[in-house]
Motif scaffolding. Structure first.
Motif, PDB file in Angstrom:
ATOM      1  N   TRP A 134     112.216  67.420  50.663  1.00  0.00           N
ATOM      2  CA  TRP A 134     111.344  68.315  50.200  1.00  0.00           C
ATOM      3  C   TRP A 134     110.122  67.567  49.715  1.00  0.00           C
ATOM      4  CZ3 TRP A 134     114.385  72.458  47.206  1.00  0.00           C
ATOM      5  CH2 TRP A 134     115.497  72.845  48.060  1.00  0.00           C
ATOM      6  N   HIS A 135     108.874  68.123  50.225  1.00  0.00           N
ATOM      7  CA  HIS A 135     107.794  67.520  49.734  1.00  0.00           C
ATOM      8  C   HIS A 135     106.819  68.555  49.000  1.00  0.00           C
ATOM      9  CE1 HIS A 135     108.591  63.772  51.547  1.00  0.00           C
ATOM     10  NE2 HIS A 135     108.487  64.364  52.925  1.00  0.00           N
ATOM     11  N   CYS A 136     107.440  69.100  47.930  1.00  0.00           N
ATOM     12  CA  CYS A 136     106.772  70.099  46.900  1.00  0.00           C
ATOM     13  C   CYS A 136     106.794  69.812  45.623  1.00  0.00           C
ATOM     14  CB  CYS A 136     107.302  71.499  47.009  1.00  0.00           C
ATOM     15  SG  CYS A 136     109.190  71.511  46.820  1.00  0.00           S
ATOM     16  N   PRO A 137     105.776  70.394  44.890  1.00  0.00           N
ATOM     17  CA  PRO A 137     105.928  70.219  43.141  1.00  0.00           C
ATOM     18  C   PRO A 137     107.302  70.796  42.566  1.00  0.00           C
ATOM     19  CG  PRO A 137     103.883  71.024  44.060  1.00  0.00           C
ATOM     20  CD  PRO A 137     104.698  71.210  45.022  1.00  0.00           C
ATOM     21  N   ILE A 138     107.715  70.063  41.964  1.00  0.00           N
ATOM     22  CA  ILE A 138     109.072  70.552  41.128  1.00  0.00           C
ATOM     23  C   ILE A 138     108.576  70.549  39.469  1.00  0.00           C
ATOM     24  CG2 ILE A 138     111.446  69.688  40.406  1.00  0.00           C
ATOM     25  CD1 ILE A 138     110.749  69.791  43.663  1.00  0.00           C
ATOM     26  N   ARG A 139     109.242  71.747  38.936  1.00  0.00           N
ATOM     27  CA  ARG A 139     108.796  71.908  37.684  1.00  0.00           C
ATOM     28  C   ARG A 139     110.127  72.476  36.926  1.00  0.00           C
ATOM     29  NH1 ARG A 139     103.797  75.912  37.713  1.00  0.00           N
ATOM     30  NH2 ARG A 139     102.418  74.610  39.029  1.00  0.00           N
ATOM     31  N   VAL A 140     110.449  72.227  35.651  1.00  0.00           N
ATOM     32  CA  VAL A 140     111.276  72.792  34.958  1.00  0.00           C
ATOM     33  C   VAL A 140     110.850  73.874  34.073  1.00  0.00           C
ATOM     34  CG1 VAL A 140     113.083  72.110  33.321  1.00  0.00           C
ATOM     35  CG2 VAL A 140     112.832  70.699  35.306  1.00  0.00           C
ATOM     36  N   GLU A 141     111.534  75.086  33.822  1.00  0.00           N
ATOM     37  CA  GLU A 141     110.929  75.746  32.757  1.00  0.00           C
ATOM     38  C   GLU A 141     112.090  76.500  31.919  1.00  0.00           C
ATOM     39  OE1 GLU A 141     108.196  77.544  32.272  1.00  0.00           O
ATOM     40  OE2 GLU A 141     107.041  76.213  33.630  1.00  0.00           O
ATOM     41  N   ASP A 142     111.823  76.379  30.626  1.00  0.00           N
ATOM     42  CA  ASP A 142     112.986  76.819  29.720  1.00  0.00           C
ATOM     43  C   ASP A 142     112.886  78.650  30.135  1.00  0.00           C
ATOM     44  OD1 ASP A 142     113.353  74.685  28.388  1.00  0.00           O
ATOM     45  OD2 ASP A 142     111.702  75.151  26.966  1.00  0.00           O
ATOM     46  N   ALA A 143     111.939  79.185  30.522  1.00  0.00           N
ATOM     47  CA  ALA A 143     112.085  80.579  30.827  1.00  0.00           C
ATOM     48  C   ALA A 143     113.184  80.923  31.649  1.00  0.00           C
ATOM     49  CB  ALA A 143     110.590  80.993  31.228  1.00  0.00           C
ATOM     50  N   LEU A 144     113.536  80.111  32.552  1.00  0.00           N
ATOM     51  CA  LEU A 144     114.614  80.460  33.534  1.00  0.00           C
ATOM     52  C   LEU A 144     115.998  80.387  33.097  1.00  0.00           C
ATOM     53  CD1 LEU A 144     112.963  78.862  36.883  1.00  0.00           C
ATOM     54  CD2 LEU A 144     112.549  81.372  35.721  1.00  0.00           C
ATOM     55  N   TYR A 145     116.218  79.883  31.828  1.00  0.00           N
ATOM     56  CA  TYR A 145     117.348  79.741  31.236  1.00  0.00           C
ATOM     57  C   TYR A 145     117.921  81.062  30.384  1.00  0.00           C
ATOM     58  CZ  TYR A 145     121.374  77.889  28.653  1.00  0.00           C
ATOM     59  OH  TYR A 145     122.754  77.899  28.093  1.00  0.00           O
ATOM     60  N   GLY A 146     118.866  81.575  30.589  1.00  0.00           N
ATOM     61  CA  GLY A 146     119.396  82.839  29.649  1.00  0.00           C
ATOM     62  C   GLY A 146     118.326  83.760  29.931  1.00  0.00           C
TER      63      GLY A 146
END
Length: 181
Positions: free
Chosen positions: A74-86
């Motif tokens: 895949w050629h897209c930006p990747i992000r990590v978000e605390d808001a998606l956990y729990g």
């Protein structure tokens, strides 16, 4: 009218026997790793790639997304978000609404029961079960400014407004399990 898509990707099977300090740091099992690779390839082969992929900050979700991205190229930006956990469906919807980007296809990698509850709410009927390493794609028809007058008249007249939503449900085995339109 424009179409926007949301892909909910549940993390792969986690390893409950591994040594981890907290639920947040629970790793993927080998089965979860293999399924993430399969799902990444399958999404590429289906031609339904995201323009933005965001993962929960939990280790198993981050690893699932990283493996899928690599396998599917895949050629897209990747992000990590605390808001998606729990999180909850309401908090996820608020997070999406506040998103500065406006991708045509947004992929979120996260957890149960949030994904099932969110999907059920978005499709408006029935219940949805999202097993490990599976994806659920929901397409939304977005109304343009030219449609707003029609909607305003319909709402004033008490006419219910419906949004066409279609979803495709994949398993880690790379097959379509159900298609609802």
């Amino acid at each position: 009218r424009e179409m926007r898509s949301l892909i909910l990707f549940r993390h792969g099977k986690s390893d409950w026997n591994a040594d981890f300090a907290s639920d947040h740091e629970r790793p993927l099992a080998n089965r979860g790793k293999e399924a993430a690779l399969c799902m990444g390839r399958m999404l590429s082969e289906s031609g339904q790639l995201p323009q933005l992929a965001v993962s929960s900050s939990a280790l198993r979700a981050r690893a699932t997304l990283q493996l899928a991205v690599r396998a599917g190229r895949w050629h897209c930006p990747i992000r990590v978000e605390d808001a998606l956990y729990g999180s909850t469906p309401d908090r996820i919807m608020n997070w999406i609404k506040a998103l500065e980007d406006n991708p045509e296809c947004l992929l979120l990698t996260g957890h149960e029961p949030t994904w099932s509850e969110l999907a059920g709410r978005l499709i408006g009927e029935g219940s949805v079960r999202v097993p490990t390493a599976s994806m659920l794609k929901i397409d939304f028809e977005i109304l343009l400014d030219s449609d707003l007058a029609v909607i305003a008249k319909a709402k004033t007249a008490g006419v219910p407004i419906t949004v066409k939503v279609s979803d495709i449900y994949f398993t880690a085995k790379g097959r379509v399990c159900a298609q609802l339109i």
